[in-house]
Design an enzyme around this catalytic site. Structure first.
Site, PDB file in Angstrom:
ATOM      1  N   LYS A  44       9.635  27.365   4.450  1.00  0.00           N
ATOM      2  CA  LYS A  44       8.622  28.181   4.798  1.00  0.00           C
ATOM      3  C   LYS A  44       8.872  28.779   6.288  1.00  0.00           C
ATOM      4  CE  LYS A  44       5.804  24.617   5.491  1.00  0.00           C
ATOM      5  NZ  LYS A  44       6.687  23.663   4.827  1.00  0.00           N
TER       6      LYS A  44
ATOM      7  N   ARG B 231      -3.170  22.686   6.261  1.00  0.00           N
ATOM      8  CA  ARG B 231      -2.477  21.892   5.579  1.00  0.00           C
ATOM      9  C   ARG B 231      -3.238  20.739   4.864  1.00  0.00           C
ATOM     10  NH1 ARG B 231       2.606  21.886   8.312  1.00  0.00           N
ATOM     11  NH2 ARG B 231       3.817  20.218   7.843  1.00  0.00           N
TER      12      ARG B 231
ATOM     13  N   ARG C 198      19.430  20.278   8.934  1.00  0.00           N
ATOM     14  CA  ARG C 198      18.602  21.165   9.772  1.00  0.00           C
ATOM     15  C   ARG C 198      18.803  21.126  11.257  1.00  0.00           C
ATOM     16  NH1 ARG C 198      12.450  22.163   8.917  1.00  0.00           N
ATOM     17  NH2 ARG C 198      12.421  19.791   9.218  1.00  0.00           N
TER      18      ARG C 198
ATOM     19  N   ARG D  59      15.392  18.045  14.718  1.00  0.00           N
ATOM     20  CA  ARG D  59      14.153  17.400  14.937  1.00  0.00           C
ATOM     21  C   ARG D  59      14.029  16.140  15.022  1.00  0.00           C
ATOM     22  NH1 ARG D  59      10.287  21.662  11.719  1.00  0.00           N
ATOM     23  NH2 ARG D  59       9.288  19.340  11.196  1.00  0.00           N
TER      24      ARG D  59
ATOM     25  N   ARG E 106       6.416  12.525   5.287  1.00  0.00           N
ATOM     26  CA  ARG E 106       5.860  13.663   5.047  1.00  0.00           C
ATOM     27  C   ARG E 106       5.836  14.372   3.858  1.00  0.00           C
ATOM     28  NH1 ARG E 106      10.307  16.252   8.962  1.00  0.00           N
ATOM     29  NH2 ARG E 106       9.301  18.468   8.217  1.00  0.00           N
TER      30      ARG E 106
HETATM   31  P1  AP5 Z   1      12.694  25.324   7.006  1.00  0.00           P
HETATM   32  O1  AP5 Z   1      12.590  26.905   6.891  1.00  0.00           O
HETATM   33  O2  AP5 Z   1      12.822  24.797   8.520  1.00  0.00           O
HETATM   34  O3  AP5 Z   1      11.670  24.680   6.159  1.00  0.00           O
HETATM   35  P2  AP5 Z   1      10.004  24.288   6.515  1.00  0.00           P
HETATM   36  O4  AP5 Z   1       9.352  24.549   5.031  1.00  0.00           O
HETATM   37  O5  AP5 Z   1       9.837  25.271   7.727  1.00  0.00           O
HETATM   38  O6  AP5 Z   1      10.187  23.024   6.833  1.00  0.00           O
HETATM   39  P3  AP5 Z   1       9.383  22.179   7.948  1.00  0.00           P
HETATM   40  O7  AP5 Z   1      10.002  20.801   7.934  1.00  0.00           O
HETATM   41  O8  AP5 Z   1       9.246  22.974   9.266  1.00  0.00           O
HETATM   42  O9  AP5 Z   1       7.944  22.011   7.315  1.00  0.00           O
HETATM   43  P4  AP5 Z   1       6.807  20.896   7.832  1.00  0.00           P
HETATM   44  O10 AP5 Z   1       5.623  21.571   7.163  1.00  0.00           O
HETATM   45  O11 AP5 Z   1       7.304  19.694   7.540  1.00  0.00           O
HETATM   46  O12 AP5 Z   1       7.024  20.906   9.624  1.00  0.00           O
HETATM   47  P5  AP5 Z   1       6.016  21.624  10.358  1.00  0.00           P
HETATM   48  O13 AP5 Z   1       6.758  22.086  11.624  1.00  0.00           O
HETATM   49  O14 AP5 Z   1       5.163  22.638   9.693  1.00  0.00           O
HETATM   50  O15 AP5 Z   1      13.948  24.915   6.177  1.00  0.00           O
HETATM   51  C1  AP5 Z   1      14.372  23.412   6.091  1.00  0.00           C
HETATM   52  C2  AP5 Z   1      15.794  23.583   6.224  1.00  0.00           C
HETATM   53  O16 AP5 Z   1      16.426  24.111   4.775  1.00  0.00           O
HETATM   54  C3  AP5 Z   1      16.623  24.447   7.338  1.00  0.00           C
HETATM   55  O17 AP5 Z   1      17.700  23.626   7.535  1.00  0.00           O
HETATM   56  C4  AP5 Z   1      16.936  25.517   6.526  1.00  0.00           C
HETATM   57  O18 AP5 Z   1      18.127  26.315   7.219  1.00  0.00           O
HETATM   58  C5  AP5 Z   1      17.399  25.190   4.985  1.00  0.00           C
HETATM   59  N1  AP5 Z   1      16.877  26.203   4.057  1.00  0.00           N
HETATM   60  C6  AP5 Z   1      15.647  26.874   4.124  1.00  0.00           C
HETATM   61  N2  AP5 Z   1      15.682  27.871   3.046  1.00  0.00           N
HETATM   62  C7  AP5 Z   1      16.707  27.571   2.284  1.00  0.00           C
HETATM   63  C8  AP5 Z   1      17.303  27.949   1.025  1.00  0.00           C
HETATM   64  N3  AP5 Z   1      16.873  28.866   0.436  1.00  0.00           N
HETATM   65  N4  AP5 Z   1      18.684  27.288   0.475  1.00  0.00           N
HETATM   66  C9  AP5 Z   1      19.058  26.188   1.371  1.00  0.00           C
HETATM   67  N5  AP5 Z   1      18.536  25.845   2.478  1.00  0.00           N
HETATM   68  C10 AP5 Z   1      17.452  26.490   3.016  1.00  0.00           C
HETATM   69  O19 AP5 Z   1       5.213  20.487  10.952  1.00  0.00           O
HETATM   70  C11 AP5 Z   1       5.558  19.412  11.553  1.00  0.00           C
HETATM   71  C12 AP5 Z   1       4.423  18.343  11.765  1.00  0.00           C
HETATM   72  O20 AP5 Z   1       3.496  18.903  12.829  1.00  0.00           O
HETATM   73  C13 AP5 Z   1       3.684  17.801  10.809  1.00  0.00           C
HETATM   74  O21 AP5 Z   1       4.443  16.867  10.150  1.00  0.00           O
HETATM   75  C14 AP5 Z   1       2.360  17.551  11.353  1.00  0.00           C
HETATM   76  O22 AP5 Z   1       2.445  16.159  12.014  1.00  0.00           O
HETATM   77  C15 AP5 Z   1       2.358  18.356  12.488  1.00  0.00           C
HETATM   78  N6  AP5 Z   1       1.705  19.751  11.992  1.00  0.00           N
HETATM   79  C16 AP5 Z   1       1.872  20.933  11.978  1.00  0.00           C
HETATM   80  N7  AP5 Z   1       1.068  21.738  11.257  1.00  0.00           N
HETATM   81  C17 AP5 Z   1      -0.176  21.141  11.129  1.00  0.00           C
HETATM   82  C18 AP5 Z   1      -1.452  21.210  10.579  1.00  0.00           C
HETATM   83  N8  AP5 Z   1      -1.745  22.497  10.155  1.00  0.00           N
HETATM   84  N9  AP5 Z   1      -2.187  20.054  10.563  1.00  0.00           N
HETATM   85  C19 AP5 Z   1      -1.748  18.820  10.823  1.00  0.00           C
HETATM   86  N10 AP5 Z   1      -0.708  18.534  11.270  1.00  0.00           N
HETATM   87  C20 AP5 Z   1       0.419  19.672  11.567  1.00  0.00           C
HETATM   88 MG    MG Z   2       8.931  24.931   9.655  1.00  0.00          MG
END
Ligand code: AP5
Ligand code: MG
Length: 213
Positions: A13, A88, A127, A160, A171
């Site tokens: 994402k 989410r 990552r 991270r 997660r």
């Molecule tokens: P990446 O692009 O980083 O993936 P992502 O979908 O952004 O993954 P996240 O881990 O950031 O998602 P998340 O939803 O768990 O975390 P968030 O920060 O939102 O890609 C991942 C890896 O794969 C990278 O190394 C990349 O290089 C590689 N990659 C990407 N595309 C690829 C491809 N096509 N092929 C190969 N490799 C690829 O949330 C973190 C925490 O914050 C949550 O757990 C929660 O506690 C809190 N939080 C955030 N938002 C909320 C909310 N709205 N409500 C409640 N809690 C929240």
């Molecule tokens: Mg992300």
């Protein structure tokens, strides 16, 4: 253009949202990045969010919704935005829909980046991200030019805290329980678009651009 990115943790994402933001000149808004910035700066919000994030749980809706609504009210969001990691939960989606409806507005596209659970753990363990500009890398799929250093701003890359395998499993469970139902929510709203997130990042982006162009 107002876009919501859907998908499991690690689906890409953030990677795709950054590319969308660059191409369509709209801000990329990641609630996860906002929380991580607050953790880094030691704010009270960051301290509270960290306890949930490190356990792989969601930060409570009240806290998250307020931050997001403040952010999308900023001037730079008037032409649209791409939301990454919000909504989410169904209640978060309902608050967003309500706030937009009041402005006679709506989400134009909900892009679901589809990646099966098997691929996720591998992506997360490799990552690395830039704590300064938010650029995301992968040690084998998308390595930076110089090991451990951000191509864009030169800062030292970090792993991270919530990318440990146990936390990732949690997660994923939280995703299936609380976030996956949003796929149906946006399908019913008539704005859902699915893309295959297992392809390489440029192919995934080409599929997204074909939808948005
Ligand atoms: P990446 O692009 O980083 O993936 P992502 O979908 O952004 O993954 P996240 O881990 O950031 O998602 P998340 O939803 O768990 O975390 P968030 O920060 O939102 O890609 C991942 C890896 O794969 C990278 O190394 C990349 O290089 C590689 N990659 C990407 N595309 C690829 C491809 N096509 N092929 C190969 N490799 C690829 O949330 C973190 C925490 O914050 C949550 O757990 C929660 O506690 C809190 N939080 C955030 N938002 C909320 C909310 N709205 N409500 C409640 N809690 C929240
Ligand atoms: Mg992300």
């Amino acid at each position: 253009m107002k876009i919501v990115m859907l998908g499991a943790p690690g689906a890409g994402k953030g990677t795709q949202a950054k590319m969308i933001a660059d191409r369509y000149h709209i801000p990329h808004i990641s609630t996860g990045d906002i929380f991580r910035m607050n953790i880094k700066n030691g704010t009270p919000l960051g301290q509270e969010a960290k306890t949930y994030m490190d356990a792989g749980k969601l930060v409570p809706d009240e806290l998250t919704v307020k931050i997001l609504l403040d952010r999308v009210a900023a001037d730079d969001c008037s032409e649209g935005y791409v939301l990454d990691g919000f909504p989410r939960t169904i209640p978060q989606a309902e608050v967003l829909t309500e706030a937009l409806t009041k402005l006679a507005d709506k989400i134009d596209y909900a892009i679901n980046v589809d990646v099966p659970d098997e691929n996720i753990v591998k992506r997360m363990s490799g990552r690395r991200s830039c704590p300064s500009c938010g650029q995301v890398y992968h040690i084998t799929h998308m390595p930076p030019k110089a090991e451990g250093i951000c191509d864009k701003c030169g800062a030292e890359l970090v792993q991270r805290d919530d990318d440990k395998p146990e936390t990732v499993e949690n997660r994923l469970k939280v995703y299936h329980d609380q976030t996956q139902p949003l796929i149906e929510y946006y399908e019913k709203a008539g704005v859902l678009k699915n893309v295959d997130g297992t392809k390489d990042k440029d192919e995934v982006f080409a599929a997204i651009a074909a939808i948005l162009d």
